[in-house]
Design an enzyme around this catalytic site. Structure first.
Site, mmCIF file in Angstrom:
data_model
loop_
_atom_site.group_PDB
_atom_site.id
_atom_site.type_symbol
_atom_site.label_atom_id
_atom_site.label_comp_id
_atom_site.label_asym_id
_atom_site.label_seq_id
_atom_site.Cartn_x
_atom_site.Cartn_y
_atom_site.Cartn_z
ATOM 1 N N ASP A 41 0.758 -1.444 -0.159
ATOM 2 C CA ASP A 41 0.163 -0.080 0.038
ATOM 3 C C ASP A 41 0.890 1.347 0.004
ATOM 4 O O ASP A 41 0.547 2.255 -0.618
ATOM 5 C CB ASP A 41 -0.967 0.067 1.394
ATOM 6 N N SER A 90 -36.465 -3.253 -14.577
ATOM 7 C CA SER A 90 -36.560 -4.130 -13.245
ATOM 8 C C SER A 90 -37.061 -5.439 -13.687
ATOM 9 O O SER A 90 -37.532 -5.894 -14.253
ATOM 10 C CB SER A 90 -37.525 -3.574 -12.662
ATOM 11 N N LEU A 91 -36.817 -6.220 -12.518
ATOM 12 C CA LEU A 91 -37.108 -7.600 -12.862
ATOM 13 C C LEU A 91 -38.471 -8.047 -12.162
ATOM 14 O O LEU A 91 -38.650 -7.737 -11.003
ATOM 15 C CB LEU A 91 -35.978 -8.577 -12.081
ATOM 16 N N GLU A 121 -26.916 -15.432 -11.682
ATOM 17 C CA GLU A 121 -26.159 -14.304 -11.101
ATOM 18 C C GLU A 121 -26.783 -14.164 -9.715
ATOM 19 O O GLU A 121 -28.075 -14.021 -9.500
ATOM 20 C CB GLU A 121 -26.123 -13.154 -11.863
ATOM 21 N N LYS A 123 -28.086 -11.850 -6.785
ATOM 22 C CA LYS A 123 -28.719 -10.701 -6.835
ATOM 23 C C LYS A 123 -28.432 -9.852 -5.568
ATOM 24 O O LYS A 123 -28.733 -10.074 -4.329
ATOM 25 C CB LYS A 123 -30.425 -10.922 -6.692
ATOM 26 N N ASP A 125 -28.303 -7.005 -2.987
ATOM 27 C CA ASP A 125 -28.992 -5.659 -2.612
ATOM 28 C C ASP A 125 -28.288 -4.513 -2.429
ATOM 29 O O ASP A 125 -27.609 -4.026 -1.246
ATOM 30 C CB ASP A 125 -29.482 -6.329 -1.174
ATOM 31 N N GLU A 180 -24.274 -3.123 -10.191
ATOM 32 C CA GLU A 180 -25.040 -2.984 -8.703
ATOM 33 C C GLU A 180 -23.755 -2.427 -7.487
ATOM 34 O O GLU A 180 -22.797 -2.953 -7.412
ATOM 35 C CB GLU A 180 -25.503 -4.225 -8.236
ATOM 36 N N TYR A 232 -23.106 -6.418 -14.103
ATOM 37 C CA TYR A 232 -23.842 -7.362 -14.600
ATOM 38 C C TYR A 232 -24.243 -7.435 -15.879
ATOM 39 O O TYR A 232 -24.998 -8.279 -16.305
ATOM 40 C CB TYR A 232 -24.814 -7.585 -13.565
ATOM 41 N N LYS A 298 -31.087 -15.419 -16.317
ATOM 42 C CA LYS A 298 -31.254 -14.549 -17.650
ATOM 43 C C LYS A 298 -31.000 -15.768 -18.486
ATOM 44 O O LYS A 298 -30.128 -16.652 -18.739
ATOM 45 C CB LYS A 298 -30.291 -13.739 -17.897
ATOM 46 N N LYS A 322 -36.411 -14.900 -5.577
ATOM 47 C CA LYS A 322 -35.934 -14.482 -4.287
ATOM 48 C C LYS A 322 -35.621 -15.450 -3.010
ATOM 49 O O LYS A 322 -36.286 -16.499 -3.147
ATOM 50 C CB LYS A 322 -36.867 -13.537 -3.613
ATOM 51 N N CYS A 416 -33.761 7.641 35.752
ATOM 52 C CA CYS A 416 -32.685 6.717 35.576
ATOM 53 C C CYS A 416 -32.887 5.450 36.214
ATOM 54 O O CYS A 416 -33.029 5.404 37.411
ATOM 55 C CB CYS A 416 -31.463 7.517 35.624
ATOM 56 N N CYS A 419 -29.562 5.057 38.637
ATOM 57 C CA CYS A 419 -29.401 6.153 39.887
ATOM 58 C C CYS A 419 -30.526 6.954 40.435
ATOM 59 O O CYS A 419 -30.789 7.681 41.367
ATOM 60 C CB CYS A 419 -28.147 6.884 39.582
ATOM 61 N N CYS A 434 -29.657 10.493 31.234
ATOM 62 C CA CYS A 434 -29.122 10.607 32.752
ATOM 63 C C CYS A 434 -28.127 11.294 32.759
ATOM 64 O O CYS A 434 -26.967 11.299 32.292
ATOM 65 C CB CYS A 434 -29.263 9.223 33.572
ATOM 66 N N CYS A 439 -23.518 8.509 37.882
ATOM 67 C CA CYS A 439 -24.435 7.283 38.079
ATOM 68 C C CYS A 439 -23.670 6.105 37.633
ATOM 69 O O CYS A 439 -22.685 5.849 36.990
ATOM 70 C CB CYS A 439 -25.221 7.765 36.671
HETATM 71 ZN ZN LIG Z 1 -28.236 7.340 36.090
#
Ligand SMILES: [Zn+2]
Length: 679
Positions: A41, A90-91, A121, A123, A125, A180, A232, A298, A322, A416, A419, A434, A439
């Site tokens: 890196d 859309s599917l 493939e 899907k 999200d 996606e 995709y 597909k 799904k 609270c 306390c 609180c 406390c």
């Molecule tokens: Zn408290």
């Protein structure tokens, strides 16, 4: 350029810039797309630095596809509209084998076939986007929008390292592809926790995080988020390109242009193989780093796709099958509250235990009162439970049809629970607090936080030990930790001679942590580890931070009014000042330790440096010490064994020698980057 003695000719600059760019692009592809980096890196960062420096000197040579142009543009005020030349469809969905089979049968009978290949493939999200390339250069990126018109989010998409800014191989003159964008699951919890610490609203799941990140008007915000993409589909193209007979081949072609294609894609020869693939991923999907809610099938043959066409916005040649939802229904038995480290009163659900995706769930956070009200959750309700990002259990709503009328509305406690101090609410925050500084519940959380790895890193004081120290009155605040004696500890339950010794030495070692660890450990509201680092660097001593005014704090980059107020409020409480002066008395470090930290120890191992010219930030003996401390060496002559030449003002002949030997030339800021601790 401060080391202006040696000047490259304009042609040399162009050659150098071009070679740096193609080298960086190559390594970028290895790292982000092949997942197989060839260089460290640091070496990558240095190449990037060199390019940035050259481009800042010759701004006329900056091009849109330069790897430096991923971030840096000014924030936008709005997103402009982009019309999709070919709509992003859309599917249609299927939810069980029957529906899936019926789609398949209808499709092959339309085509007069007995069987056909299916591209399978995952899907993902995330968020569908379209990417446009002209002559191989990424020129425009847009959201799917309503399918025909999306928003121009080019600047944000450019920050995603797995989106090539410049294509490789044999690309058409104009090319549009679809993909996606997603937010990796592995970063989701940490990301949300960091937001919470900063007092920002948490995201509900990785998908919302990806969407929120892509809709940032300031691309530098997007750049800080670990977004990724899978391509995709082929959109359209102009100018020469390969003619494909099937979809799967087009993906292989897109891969050859440098796009990131999902390695899990599979070509099924018939529906039986397609169903096997689906079944395998029902469980397997929990082991990948992105949310996946089904499989997209597909028809592979492109000519057949054409024959099938689409109905409205849904293609007849593809379907999403799904996965069964990771959602379940259970009873909300009770709502309880706990007290957080900063005093926030947090409601949570006690659920009738239920199995969800292989994990038994008994509790779930309810965030705050508003959340409970907006979902209309009542004690006794049957509620739907999901796991956000397949990790955090969440109550997402109640099944009103199962109500009996006996359900009870919940209201937050006026006192609270720990306390009994009255709870209060800030007008600008959803949480109830609180505000009692002593406390006990807050103290337990604060100690857990103070001894955590990212803070003072005191091993052996967590869990029951911490609680029993408080219960036995050995600790009333965090500074008391440094007053603990072995005699006190051995008296405690479960603490032997050995573990007492260990704890005492762990406490002793923690006195040498950096100022940033201490600031973070104090648990000031909205001051996470990142902000603590900034404060430590800026003030260098705890006393300067204690005396800082709101105005002074707000002037610091990334420190807004909310954080500034929280810091000043914290140090205005006399008990907090007392705690710090007590820690000082016990020898806890309160200064910023520069450069050498446990994190970068040995980072320059076996690296040889030569210095030329006068440095701004360091004397020769200072920089020599730093390099030696970090494991490196300084030599006086440039040779083939030299790893870096550090260049200051008025450099000597060493600069030219290093250039001839092609030794990396760095300035002071490069050097600081080089020794920056790896987080
Ligand atoms: Zn408290």
């Amino acid at each position: 350029m401060r080391y202006a003695d040696y000047k490259m000719s304009h042609e040399e600059v162009i050659i150098k810039i071009n070679s740096l760019r193609s080298e960086i692009n190559f390594h970028n592809h290895r790292y982000y797309i092949e997942d197989d980096p060839e260089i460290s890196d640091r070496d990558y960062d240095l190449m990037m630095r060199n390019l940035i420096r050259l481009e800042s000197e010759y701004p006329e040579l900056i091009t849109a596809d330069s790897p430096t142009q991923r971030v840096g543009a000014k924030p936008q005020t709005d997103f402009s509209e982009v019309a999709h030349r070919i709509p992003l469809l859309s599917l249609g969905n299927s939810f069980n084998d029957e529906e899936f089979e019926s789609w398949y049968k209808k499709t092959i009978s339309t085509l007069n076939l007995n069987d056909t290949e299916l591209s399978c493939e995952l899907k993902i999200d995330g968020l569908a986007v379209s990417l446009l390339y002209e002559n191989g250069v990424f020129v425009q990126g847009a959201t799917r929008g309503n399918g025909t018109t999306g928003e121009d989010i080019t600047l944000n998409l450019k920050t995603i390292n797995s989106i090539p800014l410049k294509l490789i191989g044999n690309y058409p003159r104009t090319l549009e592809v679809r993909g996606e964008v997603y937010f990796p699951k592995s970063h989701f919890i940490d990301f949300n926790n960091a937001r919470k610490e900063k007092g920002l609203k948490e995201y509900a799941n990785p998908r919302n995080t990806a969407a929120g990140s892509l809709r940032q008007l300031n691309a530098s915000v997007t750049a800080e988020r670990p977004l990724d993409i899978f391509i995709y589909g082929y959109g359209w193209s102009e100018g020469s390109h390969y003619a494909f007979e099937n979809h799967f081949d087009s993906l292989i072609y897109l891969k050859s242009l440098g796009f990131k294609i999902n390695k899990s894609n599979f070509l099924a020869r018939n529906i039986a193989e397609a169903k096997d693939f689906y079944q395998r991923w029902v469980d397997e999907r929990h082991n990948i780093d992105y949310e996946c809610d089904g499989i997209v099938f597909k028809i592979n043959d492109l000519q057949m796709q054409e024959i099938l066409g689409s109905i409205g916005r849904e293609p007849r040649w593809a379907i999403a099958y799904k996965f069964p939802a990771d959602r379940t229904e259970t009873q909300l038995l009770d709502i309880k509250v706990n007290v957080g480290r900063t005093g926030s009163i947090n409601p949570y659900a006690i659920l009738s235990p239920i199995n969800l995706g292989g994990v038994t769930i008994k509790q779930a956070t309810l965030h705050n009162e508003e959340y409970i009200k907006s979902k209309d959750l009542r004690i006794g309700d049957w509620v739907y439970v999901e796991r956000a990002g397949e990790v955090i259990p969440q109550v997402i709503g109640s099944n009103i049809s199962k109500r009996t009328g006996k359900e009870i509305n919940f209201s937050m406690p006026e006192k609270c629970p720990s306390c009994l101090h009255a709870t209060t609410k800030n007008p600008d925050e959803a949480a109830l607090y609180c505000t009692n500084i002593s406390c006990p519940a807050q103290m337990v959380r604060l100690i857990e936080h103070f001894i955590s790895k990212a803070a003072m890193d005191i091993d052996g004081m967590g869990g029951k030990t911490g609680i029993s120290l408080i219960e036995n009155n050995l600790i009333k605040n965090i500074s008391d930790i440094y007053n603990l004696k072995k005699e006190d500890l051995v008296e405690l339950e479960r603490m032997g001679d050995k573990s007492s010794d260990n704890l005492i030495s762990a406490i002793e070692a923690s006195k040498n942590r950096n100022l940033s660890n201490l600031i973070f450990g104090l648990g000031i509201k909205h001051v996470g580890s990142e902000i603590a680092d900034i404060l430590s660097n800026h003030f260098e001593h705890i006393d300067k931070l204690i005396n800082a005014s709101i105005e002074e704090l707000e002037e610091i980059d990334l420190i807004g009014p909310q954080i500034s107020k929280s810091i000043v409020d914290y140090f205005n409480i006399p008990e907090n000042q007392f705690i710090i002066s007590t820690m000082k008395k016990y020898g806890v470090n309160v200064r910023h330790i520069k450069n050498t930290t446990p994190e970068n120890m040995g980072i320059l191992e076996n690296k040889r440096f030569v210095i030329t010219g006068k440095l701004d930030n360091f004397s020769r003996s200072e920089i020599t010490k730093i390099i030696k401390d970090l494991g490196g060496a300084i030599t006086s002559k440039v040779s083939a064994q030299t790893d870096y030449l550090i260049v200051g003002i008025d450099p000597g002949s060493k600069l030219q020698q290093a250039t001839q030997l092609e030794i990396p030339i760095i300035n002071e800021s490069d050097f600081l980057l080089l020794i920056k601790p790896v987080k």
